[in-house]
Design a protein around this motif. Structure first.
Motif: not given
Lengths: 378, 339
Positions: A59-60, A229, A231, A270-271, A273-274, A287, A289-291
């Motif tokens: 991610x960013x 980013x 997947x 991540x997988x 959350x799609x 997920x 929060x944030x990166x």
């Protein structure tokens, strides 16, 4: 220790000894910013073999772009870069700037997200496509022009002998990206670095570009590092995947293994959350929060504050090492998971020594910590 | 269906003048209805006219022809003054909350602005309470009201954008690419939030996006746009299981799936050619120049939308049939280069 080299069954076109085209070892990048030093990349190692595609996913702020920029000597001036980078067997980090620029120009092609950052709006695409060749390969103007037509044809631009004299604004976004790919391939580089090359494009155009690069890689034997980013794109193009988070690789392995049996809680999350087709209406496994920002990285595991597993206090204070969970498949976590979502034991309990043999760590459940891991309970 | 229509667009065209040439037909004959309590997804690629359609609904661009009704009232000819009332009833959430929030104002001031403009909360005190309530609704702490946009993450900023849209208690919220500029791990949070708010507050959404997976996730019905027209409408299940328009089928097949085994065996319909210019759309069916199943009469007849199943319509002379033929015999992937 260098990364496990991707086995390359491809015959021909390889440097002697099947050496990787690009090998990065213990790369660390620290950026000087107004708010103090930012550790953008830390201890990254991977390599890519001829005709193979490595996907760098993150991610960013994960450090995925900075890794390749720093590796190829393109990091901003404020950056401090340490580690080793070998491009076709030559160490880049100790080269003079001039030598490095020449070596890079001859052997690496770049494709960035926005084609207009690469293209000069006032020059014809033909001039731009071959500009680099003229310098690196010593071509005449006429040779360069016919090479430009050839390259535009190679990347699927219709009527290339006519389009070679057009300017960038006369092309659509997808066609401009094809021009940039033609430029990148002009000197027949051994390595193509593509940084989010399809992010600004529509999905149907993205499908065309993905197909084009896969086809060129097969035909030319070029090694590809594809930064993204997405997947879904990774699943379609990569042989190996390195997932980055907070400047470090958190999971790395063959594409099938990483998607079928992700070992790091971040990759799993991540997988999950799609949105999936056919599962409309369900709550997504978001997920929280944030990166993290590279300016403000947590101690210990960078994913710990958002982690659904949340193993123990050690996660918050100690950086987990990158440990093998299967041949060529490594994860940076104290709590790797197996394909069925169950816990494997912590393979690092033997304190560093346990990372040597991938087979012992492979699902090896000497299960003191088994109770720690619960399935994502959302 | 008996549910009341919140907004109706009837044969809308939006043409933009282009200097020294024919106009750009951004929207060229679109009709759609958004029903109370539903999410209507509007998908399409760049240049399809989906965002312009959304802007026209708020009268942020002027329709060239056609009618727009909101809550049964024809707002097509409303004056600037009356439009202020429209913008309380129809709110918008933009793609980039960084750009849509004033960087110099606090979050609280930005959220309170619609309350002031529409005179919805009398005293400053009542406004403060309402702002705190709105922040709570979107999952932000009350002290966020005193922060500035740059102090927030992208996901938090989009939550503020949503709180601002909720402030006037609108009948309809137009979501224009609300997750496109967010990190993947944050997109799911925002989709969950939008869904929860809809359930709890009975909201109606027009969800405009290019990301079909996200649209499918949130929508009750989906309309697919291509070059200024709606080519297909149906439920997400209808579109995924049995797309009836060749463009929808191609769009679906272009979406990458996060599973390498699926990707390897996938037969993808890769469209050749380019999106035609919206100043000079093809005769007959607009998709025919890129359609793998185009037949001679497709250039002659502008296909009307036909019902292929209850609630499922496609504007294709060979609706259903063309897609079945494509799937049985997909063309070789066209990369354009010589083989």
């Amino acid at each position: 220790m260098s990364a496990p080299v991707v086995p390359s069954p491809r015959a021909g076109g390889e440097p002697p000894g099947g050496e990787p085209v690009l090998a990065i070892d213990d790369l660390t990048v620290t950026l000087g910013t107004r708010n103090g030093p930012a550790r953008a990349v830390a201890g990254v190692d991977w390599s890519v073999a001829p005709g193979r595609t490595l996907a760098l996913v993150g991610e960013s702020g994960s450090g995925k772009s900075m890794t390749v920029l720093a590796a190829t000597g393109l990091a901003p001036r404020s950056a401090t870069v340490t580690g080793r980078v070998r491009l076709l067997g030559r160490e880049l980090t100790t080269m003079s700037e001039t030598d490095r620029r020449r070596w890079r120009g001859r052997h690496v092609g770049f494709v960035f997200q926005d084609p207009m950052t690469t293209l000069n709006p006032v020059l014809t695409v033909g001039r731009q496509v071959t500009e680099a060749c003229e310098e690196h390969l010593g071509m005449s103007r006429r040779q360069a022009r016919s090479r430009a037509v050839e390259l535009l044809d190679l990347v699927g631009i219709p009527a290339p002998e006519r389009r070679v004299d057009a300017h960038p604004h006369q092309f659509s976004g997808g066609m401009r990206q094809r021009v940039v790919i033609a430029m990148a391939l002009a000197c027949e580089p051994e390595l193509l670095i593509a940084d989010e090359p399809t992010t600004a494009l529509d999905v149907t155009t993205q499908a065309q570009i993905v197909e084009l690069v896969a086809d060129l890689r097969r035909r030319l034997g070029t090694a590809v590092v594809w930064i993204t980013h997405d997947l879904g794109v990774v699943a379609g193009i990569a042989d190996t995947v390195a997932v980055m988070y907070g400047g470090r690789i958190v999971e790395q392995g063959p594409v099938d293994a990483v998607f079928a049996a992700p070992g790091h809680p971040y990759t799993r999350a991540l997988l999950a959350a799609r949105p999936r087709p056919g599962a409309a209406g369900e709550e997504l496994a978001a997920i929280p929060g944030a990166p993290p920002s590279p300016l403000d990285l947590p101690a210990g595991c960078a994913f710990w504050p958002r982690c659904p597993v949340r193993g123990d206090a050690r996660c918050a204070h100690e950086l987990p090492p990158l440990v093998p969970i299967a041949p060529g498949h490594r994860v940076r976590t104290f709590y790797p998971t197996t394909a069925d979502g169950g816990a494997t034991a912590d393979p690092t309990t033997a304190d560093g020594g346990a990372t040597a043999d991938p087979t012992t760590a492979d699902g090896g459940a000497t299960a003191e910590d088994r109770h720690q891991l619960r399935p994502e309970d959302r | 269906m008996s549910t009341a229509a919140v907004a109706e667009i009837d044969d809308l065209t939006v043409w933009f003048p282009s200097p020294g040439g024919p106009p750009v037909r951004a929207v060229d004959g679109v009709s759609l209805t958004v029903r109370a309590g539903e999410t209507l997804g509007l998908v399409g690629e760049s240049g399809s006219g989906k965002s312009t359609t959304g802007l026209a609904l708020l009268r942020l661009v002027d329709p060239t022809t056609g009618r727009i009704r909101v809550g049964g009232e024809d707002v097509t000819g409303w004056s600037r003054r009356r439009l202020r009332g429209l913008r309380r009833r129809v709110a918008m959430v933009f793609q980039d909350p960084q750009a849509s929030l004033d960087p110099r104002r606090t979050v609280g001031a930005s959220i309170a602005e619609p309350l002031v403009v529409h005179r919805l909360a009398g005293s400053a005190d009542a406004r403060r309470r309402r702002v705190a309530e709105l922040l709570d609704l979107v999952g932000l702490r009350p002290e966020t009201a005193g922060r500035h946009p740059h102090e927030l993450s992208g996901g938090q900023r989009q939550r503020v954008g949503i709180a601002r849209a909720l402030a006037g208690e609108p009948d309809l919220i137009v979501l224009d690419e609300p997750i496109a500029s967010l990190d993947l791990s944050v997109q799911a949070q925002i989709l969950n939030l939008l869904r929860r708010l809809q359930r709890d507050l009975g909201l109606t959404y027009l969800f405009i996006a290019h990301d079909l997976a996200a649209v499918e996730h949130l929508s009750d019905r989906i309309a697919v746009m291509y070059l200024g027209r709606i080519v297909e409408t149906g439920t997400p299940t209808q579109l995924w299981r049995e797309p009836a328009h060749p463009y929808t089928a191609a769009l679906l097949s272009a979406i990458p799936v996060a599973d390498p085994r699926v990707e390897r065996d996938r037969r993808r319909i890769i469209l050749s050619g380019e999106l035609p210019s919206p100043t000079d759309p093809p005769s007959g069916c607009r998709f025919r120049t890129r359609c793998p199943q185009a037949r001679p009469d497709c250039a002659e007849t502008d296909p009307p939308a036909v019902e292929v199943a209850p609630g499922h319509r496609a504007a294709c002379l060979y609706a259903g049939e063309a897609v079945r033929a494509m799937r049985a015999d997909p063309p070789a992937p066209v990369t354009g280069g010589p083989r």
